[in-house]
Design an enzyme around this catalytic site. Structure first.
Site, PDB file in Angstrom:
ATOM      1  CB  THR A 115      -0.948  -0.005   1.221  1.00 21.07           C
ATOM      2  OG1 THR A 115      -1.945   1.007   1.044  1.00 21.07           O
ATOM      3  CG2 THR A 115      -0.188   0.266   2.521  1.00 21.07           C
ATOM      4  CB  THR A 116       0.145   4.777  -0.810  1.00 25.51           C
ATOM      5  OG1 THR A 116      -0.331   4.643  -2.148  1.00 25.51           O
ATOM      6  CG2 THR A 116       0.837   6.114  -0.639  1.00 25.51           C
ATOM      7  CG  HIS A 163      17.468  34.268  39.888  1.00 26.86           C
ATOM      8  ND1 HIS A 163      16.208  33.866  39.493  1.00 26.86           N
ATOM      9  CD2 HIS A 163      17.858  33.368  40.835  1.00 26.86           C
ATOM     10  CE1 HIS A 163      15.849  32.799  40.158  1.00 26.86           C
ATOM     11  NE2 HIS A 163      16.827  32.460  40.984  1.00 26.86           N
ATOM     12  CB  SER A 286      25.685  47.311  12.649  1.00 29.87           C
ATOM     13  OG  SER A 286      24.696  48.305  12.481  1.00 29.87           O
ATOM     14  CB  SER A 287      23.306  48.412   7.713  1.00 32.83           C
ATOM     15  OG  SER A 287      22.236  48.798   8.578  1.00 32.83           O
ATOM     16  CE  LYS A 292      25.879  45.910  17.949  1.00 36.63           C
ATOM     17  NZ  LYS A 292      24.500  45.959  17.436  1.00 36.63           N
ATOM     18  NE  ARG A 293      34.074  39.372  17.181  1.00 37.33           N
ATOM     19  CZ  ARG A 293      35.268  39.018  17.644  1.00 37.33           C
ATOM     20  NH1 ARG A 293      36.063  39.941  18.172  1.00 37.33           N
ATOM     21  NH2 ARG A 293      35.684  37.766  17.596  1.00 37.33           N
ATOM     22  CG  ASN A 294      25.315  42.464  15.660  1.00 34.07           C
ATOM     23  OD1 ASN A 294      25.346  43.084  16.715  1.00 34.07           O
ATOM     24  ND2 ASN A 294      24.970  43.030  14.514  1.00 34.07           N
TER      25      ASN A 294
END
Length: 476
Positions: A115-116, A163, A286-287, A292-294
């Site tokens: 069967t299928t 926390h 970043s543009s 920035k160094r994401n």
């Protein structure tokens, strides 16, 4: 029309996108679940079924040989397959028609008694086996990376946080060992679930093998031997816990990778700057903000964890099926299972890249550890004073000293030295400085690293040798 693309070939999801697909997946895993690979698995199962049936005398051996050759050589007409599948609702009858035509006179024996869902389920199991092999190799590579980090930074002190507040000192090696312990368990889970998931499916229309009479079990067993799969003890057309388990495993795995990624993202925040993802020119830029160094890999891993989690829910919902053949839940697997594997593989790839080149700033870790002026080890001073003062009184005095130190922004050791009872209980100024040094209150963090590294037999000898080397160094 988008310039450079033929309009009908422009993908519409990130796992297929020419732009995003290698951020959210890997070429190797996509290949496992491609249309070409899927139809190849359909044909592989149909050919194996013919050979299995011939081996127990259900169909002529010559027919099985012809079907096997045809399945290996035929080129699937995908335009026709797409058109016919949209009409039938499933791809197996259309692929059977093409295989039967390619098999000539033997075509009448194709798909005998099946069967299928038998063919589709078994083909999916073959895909899952290939996918799990890829995952196992990636997990082993990640384990090796994390073992190296845990070993290298076994004794590197840093602030442990609960926390989001500094709590007690730990070591970075300890943190990596906790990460590693999760990956070790996932490697165990992958091994354990194989026997349950890598099981063939062949049971006929309602799962009773009625179309093959007394030969049903023999054919079923022979088919599974042909494909090197486990033989099912019962039909699983509507018992979908096996596939739900494998996607749940992927959910657990990507969840753990998401925890690691979250730690790395938080530790790479400017205010902490304890670790950073691998860097090359332009990565994480970043543009608008040149500085920035994401943490790009960590962000992608976290997105993957959220995505696979949703697919786990879909697969669990699909476990609830009606009667002997489902009206819809089975189809949901077609969506969830391939995407889960592709996205999980992408997360593993990002984790290997990110952790394999992780920049660790030990000086910044020590600097952050000193931010509280010794407050982070107030527990050490309290526990040391407790035998003479009693735990409750020691807690009250140290608590008061901590409030003063925080309010006046003075080192805790200096404040404690001004409490005669504490000064006497701890044994003088030098002893107070000792108890207020975070590096002297690491607990068994380094030893826990050893336990994680030594938990695997292949690591036990190396850990023993490292301990001997460390002891020799201390002795000198």
């Amino acid at each position: 029309m988008v310039r450079g693309f033929r309009s009908y070939k422009v993908p519409s999801t990130v796992i297929e996108s020419l732009i995003f697909r290698d951020m959210f997946g890997t070429p190797q895993m996509r290949a496992v679940f491609s249309d070409e690979a899927l139809t190849a698995r359909y044909l592989e199962v149909e050919a194996a079924l013919a050979r299995a049936e011939a081996s127990v005398g259900v169909i002529p051996k010559e027919a099985a040989d012809t079907i096997t050759r045809a399945a290996a050589k035929m080129r699937v007409d995908f335009d026709r397959l797409k058109r016919d599948t949209e009409i039938v609702g499933y791809p197996i009858l259309p692929i059977v028609h093409q295989l039967a035509e390619a098999s000539g006179a033997a075509g009448g024996w194709v798909h005998w008694g099946a069967t299928t869902q038998d063919i589709m389920d078994t083909a999916t199991v073959l895909q899952v086996r290939m996918a799990l092999d890829i995952m196992a190799a990636d997990l082993e590579a990640l384990r090796s990376i994390l073992r190296g980090i845990a070993r290298r930074y076994r004794n590197t002190p840093m602030a442990g946080r609960t926390h989001l507040q500094q709590a007690l000192p730990i070591t970075f090696g300890y943190k990596a060992a906790v990460w590693l312990s999760m990956i070790e368990r996932h490697a165990d889970r992958l091994t354990e679930l194989r026997a349950r998931v890598l099981t063939g499916q062949f049971a006929g229309a309602a799962g009773t093998l009625a179309s093959l009479g007394l030969s049903g079990f023999a054919v079923q067993d022979a088919l599974c031997r042909e494909l090197n799969l486990c033989t099912p003890i019962a039909t699983w057309h509507v018992a979908r816990d096996n596939f739900a388990e494998v996607v749940s495993f992927l959910g657990l795995l990507t969840g753990s990778l998401g925890k690691i990624a979250t730690d790395v993202m938080l530790m790479s925040a400017t205010e902490l700057s304890e670790v950073a993802e691998p860097f090359f020119r332009g990565r994480g830029a970043s543009s608008t903000m040149p500085q920035k160094r994401n943490p790009i890999s960590s962000e992608l891993i976290l997105a993957a964890a959220k995505s696979v989690r949703q697919q786990v829910g879909l697969m669990l919902d699909g476990v609830v099926q009606d009667f002997e053949r489902a009206t819809g839940p089975w189809h949901a697997e077609w969506l969830a299972l391939p995407e889960s594997f592709i996205v999980a593989a992408g997360a593993l790839s990002q984790a290997r890249f990110m952790l394999g080149g992780l920049t660790v700033d030990e000086d910044r870790m020590r600097s952050n550890l000193a931010l509280s002026g010794g407050l982070i080890v107030a527990e050490a001073a309290m526990m040391a004073a407790a035998p003479k003062l009693g735990r409750q009184k020691a807690h009250e005095l140290i608590y008061s000293a901590c409030r003063t130190a925080a309010a006046d922004r003075r080192p805790l050791a200096e404040v404690l030295s001004g409490y005669p009872e504490i000064f006497d209980a701890l044994g003088g100024e030098e002893a107070i400085r000792h108890y207020c040094d975070p590096a002297n209150y690491l607990g068994l963090a380094p030893e826990m690293v050893d336990r994680v590294l030594g938990a695997r037999p292949e690591n036990a000898q190396r850990v023993s040798e490292e301990r001997e080397t460390t002891a020799a160094g201390v002795g000198r």
